[in-house]
Each structure stands twice: as C-alpha cells, then as structure tokens.
Design a protein around this motif. Structure first.
Motif, PDB file in Angstrom:
ATOM      1  N   GLN A   3       0.837  -1.208   0.000  1.00  0.00           N
ATOM      2  CA  GLN A   3       0.000   0.000   0.000  1.00  0.00           C
ATOM      3  C   GLN A   3       0.862   1.244   0.000  1.00  0.00           C
ATOM      4  OE1 GLN A   3      -2.211  -0.471   3.634  1.00  0.00           O
ATOM      5  NE2 GLN A   3      -4.076  -0.990   2.538  1.00  0.00           N
ATOM      6  N   PRO A 211      -9.090   0.693   4.029  1.00  0.00           N
ATOM      7  CA  PRO A 211      -8.338   0.067   5.132  1.00  0.00           C
ATOM      8  C   PRO A 211      -7.019   0.776   5.409  1.00  0.00           C
ATOM      9  CG  PRO A 211      -8.887  -1.524   3.406  1.00  0.00           C
ATOM     10  CD  PRO A 211      -9.157  -0.170   2.856  1.00  0.00           C
TER      11      PRO A 211
ATOM     12  N   ASN B 102      -5.702   0.879 -10.299  1.00  0.00           N
ATOM     13  CA  ASN B 102      -4.628   0.132  -9.670  1.00  0.00           C
ATOM     14  C   ASN B 102      -4.354   0.647  -8.260  1.00  0.00           C
ATOM     15  OD1 ASN B 102      -2.723  -1.795  -9.591  1.00  0.00           O
ATOM     16  ND2 ASN B 102      -1.358  -0.864 -11.097  1.00  0.00           N
ATOM     17  N   PHE B 104      -6.434   2.266  -6.210  1.00  0.00           N
ATOM     18  CA  PHE B 104      -7.480   1.922  -5.243  1.00  0.00           C
ATOM     19  C   PHE B 104      -7.504   0.428  -4.949  1.00  0.00           C
ATOM     20  CE2 PHE B 104      -8.897   6.174  -6.358  1.00  0.00           C
ATOM     21  CZ  PHE B 104      -9.106   6.671  -5.084  1.00  0.00           C
ATOM     22  N   THR B 106      -4.854  -1.462  -4.764  1.00  0.00           N
ATOM     23  CA  THR B 106      -3.766  -1.709  -3.814  1.00  0.00           C
ATOM     24  C   THR B 106      -4.102  -1.188  -2.424  1.00  0.00           C
ATOM     25  OG1 THR B 106      -2.343  -1.267  -5.680  1.00  0.00           O
ATOM     26  CG2 THR B 106      -1.281  -1.559  -3.560  1.00  0.00           C
ATOM     27  N   PHE B 108      -6.845  -1.120  -1.081  1.00  0.00           N
ATOM     28  CA  PHE B 108      -7.761  -2.073  -0.452  1.00  0.00           C
ATOM     29  C   PHE B 108      -7.171  -3.482  -0.409  1.00  0.00           C
ATOM     30  CE2 PHE B 108     -10.773   1.313  -1.150  1.00  0.00           C
ATOM     31  CZ  PHE B 108     -11.618   1.201  -0.062  1.00  0.00           C
ATOM     32  N   ASN B 109      -5.849  -3.568  -0.499  1.00  0.00           N
ATOM     33  CA  ASN B 109      -5.161  -4.856  -0.382  1.00  0.00           C
ATOM     34  C   ASN B 109      -5.603  -5.885  -1.407  1.00  0.00           C
ATOM     35  OD1 ASN B 109      -3.543  -4.184   1.852  1.00  0.00           O
ATOM     36  ND2 ASN B 109      -5.335  -4.397   3.183  1.00  0.00           N
ATOM     37  N   THR B 110      -5.840  -5.457  -2.632  1.00  0.00           N
ATOM     38  CA  THR B 110      -6.201  -6.437  -3.646  1.00  0.00           C
ATOM     39  C   THR B 110      -5.547  -6.013  -4.963  1.00  0.00           C
ATOM     40  OG1 THR B 110      -8.028  -7.490  -4.796  1.00  0.00           O
ATOM     41  CG2 THR B 110      -8.379  -5.229  -4.108  1.00  0.00           C
ATOM     42  N   THR B 111      -5.850  -6.749  -6.028  1.00  0.00           N
ATOM     43  CA  THR B 111      -5.302  -6.383  -7.339  1.00  0.00           C
ATOM     44  C   THR B 111      -6.441  -6.328  -8.345  1.00  0.00           C
ATOM     45  OG1 THR B 111      -4.946  -8.687  -7.848  1.00  0.00           O
ATOM     46  CG2 THR B 111      -3.061  -7.482  -6.943  1.00  0.00           C
TER      47      THR B 111
END
Lengths: 367, 304
Positions: A3, A211, B102, B104, B106, B108-111
């Motif tokens: 992040q 988050p 990309n 947003f 990341t 939110f911890n996703t791809t």
C-alpha cells in the motif's frame, strides 16, 4: 507495505506531472542559491572611482598603480578638476574620488607629511565605508613599504585576520540562509499543500473509507518530499562548494545528519499546517506568511538577531531556521564538531516532537 | 441480519450561529442484497446520511449499524468492507484510468486481476481510454471509473451518493443496469438520487425532504398510496393555465411537470365538463387521466 509503496508512487506521479510544482521543487533552490550567492551581495567589485592627481610625481603614480592593480576599482582617468569630480558624483558615474595634494612627493620627503583626500558617495553607507577602507588599507600598505627604508622609532602595527571567511564573501552567509529557507519551504509548504489537496479534491473522503490507516497516508505524503529535500541539500552543497567556492570545513556526515533533523522538523511543521487548514490556498498562505517571513526576518540570516528589540529576539527562538543556520555556519564554515551544536540539535528535535504531538492530537480520522 | 440499520439519526451543522438540521431523526434499514434508494432533492440530507454510514461523519444523536457493526465504535472494520463513491468526483485527475484503478485496488489490499470479473462489464468500456488521465474523461466515463474504483475490492455494501448526477441519459441507463447486475451478485447497495424516475429501479426507496424521511416502501406501494385521481393538463398558454388551475375551486394541488401540469382534484368523481367549461378560454386544451408516479407522491407528501 505494498500500500505504502503504491501510495508513494502515486505521490511522485502527482509531483512529476505538475510542471509548476516541479519547477518550485527543483528549480527554486538552484535559482535562489545563485541569486543570493552572486547577485545580491555586499561585496564590492569593479567600483568606478576617479583620481585627481594634482602632483603627478613618482609616489602618486606608485599609489595609483597599486590601487589599479587591486580588482576592486575601475579608474576613470578623464577627470582633471574638482568641478568634474562633483559632476561625476551627481551623475552617479563614480562611487569614490581620490585627490592628491599638489607637490605630494616634495611635501612627504621634506615635511614628512602629505595629504590625500578620499571622497565617497555615502548614499549607500555600507558601500562607502567598504570602499574607503579598501583605499586606506592600500595607502597604509604603501606607507609601510616606504617606512621599511627609513625606520620610525615607535610604530604600532595592526594586523587583521578575517577568520573563517578571509575574503569576506557574501556566500558564507547566504548559503546557510538559503538552505534554511529552501528546506523549510519545500518540506513544510509542499507537504502541507499535498495533504490538504486530498481534502480539497475530496479524495481524502475515499482514503478515509479504506483500510489504509490515516497515519500511513501522511507518511506516504511525507516521504517523497523528504527525498526531494535531500536531493536539494546535495545540489545546494555541490553548487556552494564548486560554484560559490565555499568550503565544507567540518564533518560532512554531521552536516547531513543535522540537516535531516531539520528536514524532519520542517516536515512535521507541514503536517501540522495541513491539520489546521482546509484549502490549498490557506495552506500556502500560512506557509508563506507564517514561515517565510519569520525565516527571512528572524532567523538571523538577513538581520543580526543581537540588534533586534528584545521581544523579537525572544520570538526568534521559535523559528527553527535560526537554530539550523547556527548549526550550518558552525559545522560548514567554522568546522566545529557536535560538542558545540548539540544544544541546537536538541532544540530542533524538541520542536519536531512538539509539532508531531500537536498534529497527532489534531489529526482527524473523520471529515 | 440487515446490511444497514439506522436508528433516530440526527445531524446539525452550525455555521456562524445558524443551525441547520441536515438529518432529522432518520431511521431506516436496508436488507442484505437489497438495492435501496434515498430519493430527495438537493440539500435534503442525503450526503450527510452517507457520510455518517461510511464512518467519516459523526451523528449528533442516534445510532447506526453497517453489517451489524457500530459506525462509531467499529469504524475501522466497516472501512475494510464497504465501497463508497462520494457525490463529488473524487479520483485523481492527474492519474490515468488504469493508475487510478490500480491505486485503489492496492489501497484495499487487492489487485485488479483478482476481482476483475466484478468490474469487467464497466471496465471494458473504459479500457480504450486506459492511458487517459481521469480529469480528461467525460462525465459518464468518470462515474464508471469511480464505480470501478469503489467496486474493485469486492465490498459487501456499496454506498453510491448521487452516482448519476451530471451524467447523460444513456449513461444513466447503463449505470443502473450495472447496479442491477451487482445486486444479482449479492452486494447490498444504498444509492441516492435526485431523479425520481430512477426511484422505480430500486427495491425499496425512502423519500427524503429537508432531513426528514417522508415515506419508506417499494416504489409500487408508494405510488399506490397516492390514491387520488390524477390528470395531466396541457394548453397553449401553460403559465396562465397553471394559475387558472390553481385558482379553480375544486383543485387540491397542481404542479408543473415538464410538458404537462399534474392536477389533483378534491372530489372522488369530479365533473370533467365543469372543468372544461372553466378552462374554455384556453386553446388546444388537453385533459387526460394518468397514473401517478413517485414524484406525484413526493409532491403530495411534501404538502402535508
């Protein structure tokens, strides 16, 4: 972690795609250093002066040659009367005039006394003093040379040494000042604007509803400006050493380390500004009025603190740049080690801590 | 379990000793998998409700729960599982379409790859403009990108604050079709809109006015509750017609609705000939009984 990296990448995109902020960030330090180092200087070079030689003998010619051979003066030779001197002063052609009395050599060798008049344009008092001092010292040197041949019974010889800055270069004060100013400007103003921009554009609302921890948002905003500040420090130091001819007398490591502490101080001030403002304009205004003015006026860079009224002297203690400029002067120019600047470093660290604590207290996890 | 539960929420703003109650004792609930609409004009308090539910604003009074989590106490957990699209375009204008998505993803911890199916329908339309900066997109495209960004982490609940404001009619239609497909995937959606015609596309709606909820029900039930006969009236001089109709002794209400005036009479079986003779000065007069829509009901409720 991913992040954070993505966020920092995004920040660099913002910076690199905005030519205006790029110019401010990279161009401003260079321009300011060169302007303050070269253009705005109290040094005198190539001052136009007139010499009215009413004697035209061996000694006056010797003195004139000596004056000519120094790099400070350009001699206007067309003047041959007192009236012309006055005219030249009024039209601003000359800054200083030297008048030799008639029969200069004769008087000197027979009555041991000859007169030489120095007339200076004192509309700029500092310049007038500097110029007359230059001439006096050239004449004094010549007199000493003469006296070596026939010794006088009692002489007091004054010997001057200008420590740390033997050539009295302006860059010795402007480089620490510019560093104090630039780092504060970039770290505090640009950081606060970058954070406030997210609020103003509404993206903060989305970031809050994610988050990503708010303090991580702040860290990712701060890191790019930290990197840019370091780049600026390196450019400023390279320029000042190789272009302005300023030496780094002390430890480079200590200089960089204390600069990093100062950058942290400025960054935390930027975060603090961002927590109390809602628009980019407000952040810029606070940074400019609240930071630039005190840094220029109260840091001891433009005006000596010791000459200020007591109240301003007390206020100047609150300006981080004051302490940083002391550190830079001590380490860079005087070559002093940590034993002399630990107090200033401690003050800067304490300021950083205070700014951070207030920012954390004020930081909003909501709108 | 309800996806959203709002109990007696009140929010007051103060600006220089002026107090404005933006949300006034509002309660409603949204079931899981439901498409729930907040329908009301500008300044009716919709955005405040969204902000309270997305945990970025604190209510003065009342409680609210999202996925059974309190919006004040458990705000961090809620922030992990919801998707929020604010009313204002809130993406990075100087980043490209792809960079925004990309970013947003990341955050939110996703791809993008992981949840590509979810946004595929929408994102396919954006893909030709992948390298274009978000600030240079058209209004409809911006909203599609914003929706993609709000969806990319597969939220359990989607909060869409006026997603179709400032969007052309074709894009609006497409947008609502997308919402239906998302609903079919089990995502609960709370959407607000000032357009009454969009209300029919929701499972249930709440009509809201000056911070108060007027009515909550399915669009059909809300329309049914109108109960009175409604007439659309038109003539050559519409402005005079409105004044004349409002002056008519048996008129309960009359509002201008685009090309027609919507007229409600206070009798159960009104004598249309009497009305026609009352309006004899008007040329090209046209009176037809019509079915009421949500806006008619909204106007009726507002008058109470």
């Amino acid at each position: 972690m991913k992040q954070l990296i993505t966020f920092i990448q995004k920040e660099f995109h913002h910076i690199l795609r905005d030519t205006r902020s790029m110019l401010v960030l990279i161009g401003l330090p260079i321009v300011q250093l060169l302007i303050f180092g070269f253009a705005i200087t109290t040094e005198v070079r190539n001052a136009n002066i007139a010499i009215l030689d009413n004697s035209k003998d061996e000694i006056t010619q010797d003195i004139i040659t000596k004056i000519e051979s120094s790099q400070y003066f350009d001699i206007d030779r067309t003047i041959s009367t007192n009236e012309q001197i006055e005219k030249s002063f009024k039209s601003g052609k000359i800054k200083l005039a030297i008048v030799f009395q008639p029969n200069f050599q004769y008087e000197l060798s027979h009555s041991n006394k000859a007169q030489l008049q120095i007339i200076a344009d004192a509309t700029d008092p500092n310049q007038a003093t500097t110029l007359t001092n230059y001439i006096s010292s050239i004449v004094m040197d010549y007199q000493n040379e003469l006296n070596q041949q026939n010794k006088l019974p009692y002489t007091i010889k004054t010997e001057m040494r200008m420590l740390y800055n033997p050539q009295l270069k302006g860059a010795y004060t402007s480089v620490p000042g510019v560093m104090g100013m630039i780092l504060l400007l970039i770290s505090a103003m640009m950081t606060s604007i970058a954070i406030v921009r997210e609020k103003e554009l509404g993206t903060m609302e989305i970031l809050l509803v994610s988050p990503m921890k708010p303090w991580l948002v702040v860290i990712s905003k701060v890191i790019p400006y930290f990197v840019i500040s370091l780049i600026n420090v390196v450019t400023i130091l390279i320029l000042s050493v190789f272009v302005l001819g300023l030496p780094i007398e002390g430890s480079l490591f200590l200089l960089i380390a204390s600069t990093i502490i100062y950058i942290f101080c400025a960054l935390s001030l930027g975060i603090l500004i961002s927590t109390v403002t809602e628009t980019q304009q407000a952040a810029m205004l606070i940074s400019l009025l609240g930071l630039m003015l005190p840094v220029v006026m109260l840091s001891g860079y433009a005006f000596p603190i010791a000459n200020m009224p007591t109240i301003l002297q007390i206020l100047s203690n609150l300006v981080p740049a004051k302490w940083y400029i002391i550190i830079v002067k001590n380490v860079m120019i005087k070559g002093i080690g940590i034993e002399q600047i630990w107090k200033e470093l401690l003050i800067l660290s304490a300021m950083t801590g205070t700014f951070l604590i207030i920012s954390i207290k004020r930081f909003k996890i909501r709108l | 379990m309800n996806a959203i539960e709002v109990n007696n929420i009140t929010k007051t703003y103060s600006a220089k000793k002026n107090f404005v109650t933006a949300v006034n004792d509002v309660s409603f609930s949204v079931a899981e998998g439901e498409l729930f609409g907040l329908i009301g004009p500008d300044g009716s308090g919709k955005t405040s409700i969204f902000r309270i539910l997305t945990t970025v604003l604190l209510a003065d009074k009342g409680t609210a729960k999202v996925m059974n989590l309190d919006v004040v106490k458990n705000y961090t957990s809620i922030r992990n599982m919801i998707g929020y699209m604010p009313g204002r375009f809130s993406l990075y204008q100087d980043l490209t379409v792809e960079e925004n998505l990309n970013f947003f993803a990341t955050i939110f911890n996703t791809t993008i790859q992981e949840n590509y199916e979810l946004v595929a329908d929408i994102y396919k339309q954006l893909e030709p403009f992948k390298t274009r900066r978000a600030g240079k997109l058209s209004g409809g495209m911006k909203q599609k990108l914003a929706l993609s960004c709000a969806l990319i982490h597969k939220p359990k609940i989607l909060f869409l604050d006026e997603p179709t404001t400032g969007v052309d009619p074709v894009s609006r239609k497409e947008f609502w079709e997308m919402l239906k497909r998302l609903k079919a995937q089990g995502i609960s959606i709370l959407v607000s809109t000032p357009y009454m015609d969009e209300a029919n596309l929701c499972d249930r709606i709440a009509l809201i006015q000056t911070g108060k909820i007027l009515e909550i029900d399915t669009p059909q039930n809300i329309v049914n509750r109108f109960e009175k006969n409604l007439y659309a009236v038109k003539s050559k001089r519409m402005f005079n017609l409105l004044n004349d109709l409002r002056a008519y002794s048996k008129t309960e209400s009359c509002f201008s609705f685009g090309q027609y005036h919507h007229l409600v009479l206070n009798e159960e079986h009104p004598d249309m000939n009497e009305l026609k003779s009352y309006l004899k000065d008007h040329t090209e007069l046209e009176i037809t009984q019509i079915k009421p829509n949500i806006e008619d009901r909204f106007m009726q409720l507002m008058r109470k």
